[in-house]
Design a protein around this motif. Structure first.
Motif, PDB file in Angstrom:
ATOM      1  N   SER A 154     -72.360-127.461   3.480  1.00  0.00           N
ATOM      2  CA  SER A 154     -71.322-128.305   2.891  1.00  0.00           C
ATOM      3  C   SER A 154     -70.647-127.600   1.721  1.00  0.00           C
ATOM      4  CB  SER A 154     -71.912-129.651   2.480  1.00  0.00           C
ATOM      5  OG  SER A 154     -72.894-129.481   1.500  1.00  0.00           O
ATOM      6  N   GLU A 155     -70.509-128.281   0.590  1.00  0.00           N
ATOM      7  CA  GLU A 155     -69.767-127.702  -0.534  1.00  0.00           C
ATOM      8  C   GLU A 155     -70.533-126.599  -1.254  1.00  0.00           C
ATOM      9  OE1 GLU A 155     -67.768-130.832  -3.135  1.00  0.00           O
ATOM     10  OE2 GLU A 155     -69.327-131.973  -2.111  1.00  0.00           O
ATOM     11  N   LEU A 156     -71.842-126.660  -1.156  1.00  0.00           N
ATOM     12  CA  LEU A 156     -72.674-125.688  -1.858  1.00  0.00           C
ATOM     13  C   LEU A 156     -73.942-125.464  -1.057  1.00  0.00           C
ATOM     14  CD1 LEU A 156     -72.871-124.107  -4.625  1.00  0.00           C
ATOM     15  CD2 LEU A 156     -74.284-126.010  -5.427  1.00  0.00           C
ATOM     16  N   PHE A 157     -74.224-124.220  -0.721  1.00  0.00           N
ATOM     17  CA  PHE A 157     -75.440-123.919   0.037  1.00  0.00           C
ATOM     18  C   PHE A 157     -75.794-122.448  -0.134  1.00  0.00           C
ATOM     19  CE2 PHE A 157     -73.185-121.891   3.590  1.00  0.00           C
ATOM     20  CZ  PHE A 157     -71.924-122.453   3.496  1.00  0.00           C
ATOM     21  N   ILE A 158     -76.931-122.067   0.425  1.00  0.00           N
ATOM     22  CA  ILE A 158     -77.404-120.687   0.293  1.00  0.00           C
ATOM     23  C   ILE A 158     -77.750-120.156   1.676  1.00  0.00           C
ATOM     24  CG2 ILE A 158     -79.149-119.169  -0.732  1.00  0.00           C
ATOM     25  CD1 ILE A 158     -79.489-121.241  -2.965  1.00  0.00           C
ATOM     26  N   THR A 159     -77.262-118.956   1.968  1.00  0.00           N
ATOM     27  CA  THR A 159     -77.552-118.339   3.263  1.00  0.00           C
ATOM     28  C   THR A 159     -78.205-116.980   3.045  1.00  0.00           C
ATOM     29  OG1 THR A 159     -75.466-117.155   3.418  1.00  0.00           O
ATOM     30  CG2 THR A 159     -75.490-119.401   4.250  1.00  0.00           C
ATOM     31  N   ALA A 160     -78.688-116.418   4.138  1.00  0.00           N
ATOM     32  CA  ALA A 160     -79.337-115.102   4.063  1.00  0.00           C
ATOM     33  C   ALA A 160     -78.340-114.069   3.567  1.00  0.00           C
ATOM     34  CB  ALA A 160     -79.873-114.713   5.432  1.00  0.00           C
ATOM     35  N   GLY A 161     -78.803-113.184   2.670  1.00  0.00           N
ATOM     36  CA  GLY A 161     -77.942-112.155   2.123  1.00  0.00           C
ATOM     37  C   GLY A 161     -78.522-110.781   2.353  1.00  0.00           C
ATOM     38  N   ALA A 162     -78.669-110.025   1.268  1.00  0.00           N
ATOM     39  CA  ALA A 162     -79.144-108.649   1.380  1.00  0.00           C
ATOM     40  C   ALA A 162     -80.657-108.568   1.173  1.00  0.00           C
ATOM     41  CB  ALA A 162     -78.435-107.782   0.352  1.00  0.00           C
TER      42      ALA A 162
END
Length: 213
Positions: A154-162
């Motif tokens: 939605s407006e704010l979330f966290i996904t896989a990065g480095a």
DNA sequence: TATACGATCACCT
DNA sequence: GGTGATCGTATAC
């Protein structure tokens, strides 16, 4: 990594762990903010863990209406207002019923930099989001986002990065906390310092160590 | 109801 | 390295 329609936020199980483990694991992950249809994001490069009744520096040291959210289910944003002008963004950790949170202290801008600049007029790129209050201003994270579920797209979330290599990890005591010796020296601040490009030096000069890695 | 102060930042010297 | 800005929250009365 997916940056398009359909990407998956990190699951609730990611946050359902000890705060320090989550703080370490959040380094390098991508914090995404969707603002007015625009997508902003940055890679998390500094975090701090906060606990419950044994952590005098934590808002959850005592349960109050404000800190109650830290006792709830993990993966929820805890946004609070401080010093009369700044906001700080935390992620609730641990099992439902057991308090914990991770303060996100800084990110490296990745997407929507023009928008971050608009939100932080007159600020050089390097300082756009290199502090807990700064990143909230840059991403327009304010009180209405308190309680939002970060595991939903939605407006704010966290996904896989480095991936963050152990060599690039620095662990130190937390910034600006009060309490007894154990609380003040607890090594619960995690900093990602890629060897390729220098990150700001330790802001207050406390000794760092990789002891916990 | 009143008061003190904070998981900070920016600007000053 | 020092300090003012500025106000919600916790705690004391």
């Amino acid at each position: 990594m997916p940056t398009h329609f359909g990407e998956h936020p990190l699951p609730r199980a990611f946050y359902e762990r000890a705060s320090a483990a989550v703080a370490r694991a959040l380094l390098g992950q991508r914090l995404v903010r969707v603002l007015n249809g625009r997508r902003l994001s940055g890679l998390i490069c500094e975090t701090e863990a906060y606990g419950g009744a044994t952590d005098q520096a934590s808002h959850a040291y005592r349960r109050t209406p404000r800190s109650a959210i830290m006792f709830g289910p993990p993966g929820i944003a805890y946004v609070y207002f401080i010093y009369g002008m700044h906001h700080c963004l935390n992620v609730v950790t641990e099992c439902d019923g057991y308090p914990g949170a991770v303060l996100i202290r800084s990110i490296t801008p990745a997407e929507g930099i023009e928008c971050l600049r608009e939100n932080r007029p007159g600020v050089a790129d390097r300082y756009l989001a290199d502090g807990p209050g700064k990143l909230c201003q840059a991403l327009a994270v304010t009180a209405p986002l308190n309680g939002i579920d970060l595991t939903r797209n939605s407006e704010l979330f966290i996904t896989a990065g480095a991936q963050v290599d152990v060599q690039e990890l620095v662990v130190t005591p937390r910034i600006g906390v009060r309490g007894d010796e154990e609380t003040r020296t607890r090594p619960w601040r995690f900093v990602w310092q890629p060897t390729s490009h220098p990150v700001r030096p330790d802001p207050r000069g406390e000794t760092s160590s990789n002891a916990l890695v």
